[in-house]
Design a protein around this motif. Structure first.
Motif, PDB file in Angstrom:
ATOM      1  N   SER A  45      17.793  34.089  54.856  1.00 54.89           N
ATOM      2  CA  SER A  45      18.280  34.605  56.137  1.00 54.89           C
ATOM      3  C   SER A  45      17.685  35.956  56.494  1.00 54.89           C
ATOM      4  O   SER A  45      17.567  36.299  57.669  1.00 54.89           O
ATOM      5  CB  SER A  45      19.809  34.698  56.127  1.00 54.89           C
ATOM      6  N   ALA A  46      17.284  36.708  55.478  1.00 54.87           N
ATOM      7  CA  ALA A  46      16.712  38.030  55.737  1.00 54.87           C
ATOM      8  C   ALA A  46      15.289  37.936  56.278  1.00 54.87           C
ATOM      9  O   ALA A  46      14.781  38.912  56.845  1.00 54.87           O
ATOM     10  CB  ALA A  46      16.724  38.857  54.450  1.00 54.87           C
ATOM     11  N   GLU A  47      14.652  36.763  56.143  1.00 54.99           N
ATOM     12  CA  GLU A  47      13.237  36.683  56.513  1.00 54.99           C
ATOM     13  C   GLU A  47      12.921  35.583  57.524  1.00 54.99           C
ATOM     14  O   GLU A  47      11.924  35.660  58.226  1.00 54.99           O
ATOM     15  CB  GLU A  47      12.401  36.456  55.247  1.00 54.99           C
ATOM     16  N   ASP A  48      13.741  34.556  57.571  1.00 53.71           N
ATOM     17  CA  ASP A  48      13.447  33.455  58.490  1.00 53.71           C
ATOM     18  C   ASP A  48      14.765  32.811  58.912  1.00 53.71           C
ATOM     19  O   ASP A  48      15.326  31.988  58.173  1.00 53.71           O
ATOM     20  CB  ASP A  48      12.530  32.428  57.803  1.00 53.71           C
ATOM     21  N   GLY A  49      15.244  33.202  60.069  1.00 55.97           N
ATOM     22  CA  GLY A  49      16.543  32.742  60.533  1.00 55.97           C
ATOM     23  C   GLY A  49      16.620  31.233  60.719  1.00 55.97           C
ATOM     24  O   GLY A  49      17.627  30.606  60.375  1.00 55.97           O
ATOM     25  N   ALA A  50      15.552  30.648  61.253  1.00 58.34           N
ATOM     26  CA  ALA A  50      15.557  29.200  61.498  1.00 58.34           C
ATOM     27  C   ALA A  50      15.618  28.430  60.183  1.00 58.34           C
ATOM     28  O   ALA A  50      16.380  27.451  60.045  1.00 58.34           O
ATOM     29  CB  ALA A  50      14.308  28.803  62.286  1.00 58.34           C
ATOM     30  N   ALA A  52      16.770  29.591  57.372  1.00 56.63           N
ATOM     31  CA  ALA A  52      18.080  29.845  56.765  1.00 56.63           C
ATOM     32  C   ALA A  52      19.144  28.946  57.380  1.00 56.63           C
ATOM     33  O   ALA A  52      19.997  28.408  56.664  1.00 56.63           O
ATOM     34  CB  ALA A  52      18.449  31.313  56.948  1.00 56.63           C
ATOM     35  N   ALA A  53      19.096  28.775  58.692  1.00 61.32           N
ATOM     36  CA  ALA A  53      20.081  27.918  59.348  1.00 61.32           C
ATOM     37  C   ALA A  53      19.970  26.484  58.852  1.00 61.32           C
ATOM     38  O   ALA A  53      20.982  25.801  58.634  1.00 61.32           O
ATOM     39  CB  ALA A  53      19.868  27.975  60.862  1.00 61.32           C
TER      40      ALA A  53
END
Length: 232
Positions: A45-50, A52-53
């Motif tokens: 989540s700290a580097e790639d929101g998509a 992480a989701a």
């Protein structure tokens, strides 16, 4: 010549390939897989929101790893390092080997068969677990998750073929003992025999439909079949 499927699957095998999580160890018995998957998704989540989701939608740490690699190779590498560290922590609290598995390893060695472990978990955690329980001397080779190449994990046949090469035999004289659909698929693709370890009631029918050579509900049955060879 034995007539039961388990003995028939074993008799032609010069090398036994054991999957790790299931046949030998319940890797995430003490450190639950959903917790590890959540930790890895948090790192994502700290580097790639998509990514992480997407990762938040699974409780499988291996699937989180694949998501990370699909998003970015360098990110995948960092998640892989975190997963390997978590797996090593997990096997420290995983408890005893799977019931019957030590007897199966002992019987395999007594029958003069080669033994290797072929796993989608890291080789580091496999070695840590085997050494922790005094079983390292039974296993000639460990083929763990191919580093930075998740596409080569089972169901890809690569790990089995590589293990056969390390054991100096053709993969067709190997038998894989595995508890997952990907184990059955990988063995069939490689041309190896495969014994499905159906440690849950729903697995036996699935393994049969995928072409498993034999199905057992207990690892002890493998030990018993190997021991029976010695007295027949």
């Amino acid at each position: 010549m034995p007539t039961d499927p388990l003995s028939q699957a074993l008799i032609g095998a010069r090398v036994l390939l054991f999957d790790f999580d299931g046949p030998l160890c319940d890797v995430f018995a003490g450190l639950p897989a959903p917790q590890v998957a959540s930790e890895l998704a948090g790192l994502l989540s700290a580097e790639d929101g998509a990514a992480a989701a997407k990762a938040m939608g699974t409780t499988d740490p291996i699937e989180v790893l694949s998501i990370a690699h699909e998003a970015d190779a360098a990110l995948g590498q960092r998640i892989e390092q975190a997963l390997t560290a978590a797996e090593v922590r997990a096997v420290e609290v995983a408890g005893a080997p799977t019931p019957g598995s030590v007897a199966a390893l002992l019987a395999a060695r007594k029958s003069n068969r080669g033994i290797a472990v072929v796993s989608n978990n890291s080789a580091q955690c496999v070695k840590a677990f085997l050494d922790r329980h005094g079983l390292g001397g039974y296993v000639a080779e460990i083929v763990g998750r191919p580093s930075e190449q998740p596409h080569l994990m089972k169901p890809n046949p690569y790990p089995l073929i590589h293990a056969a090469e390390l054991m100096h035999v053709d993969v067709s004289v190997c038998a894989l003992i595995g508890d997952s659909v990907t184990d059955i698929q990988a063995a069939r693709a490689a041309g190896a025999s495969v014994i499905g370890y159906a440690n849950k009631p729903t697995k036996a029918e699935t393994f049969a439909s995928l072409g498993a050579n034999a199905i057992t509900h207990e690892m002890q049955a493998i030990a018993d079949a190997l021991s029976a060879e010695q007295i027949s």
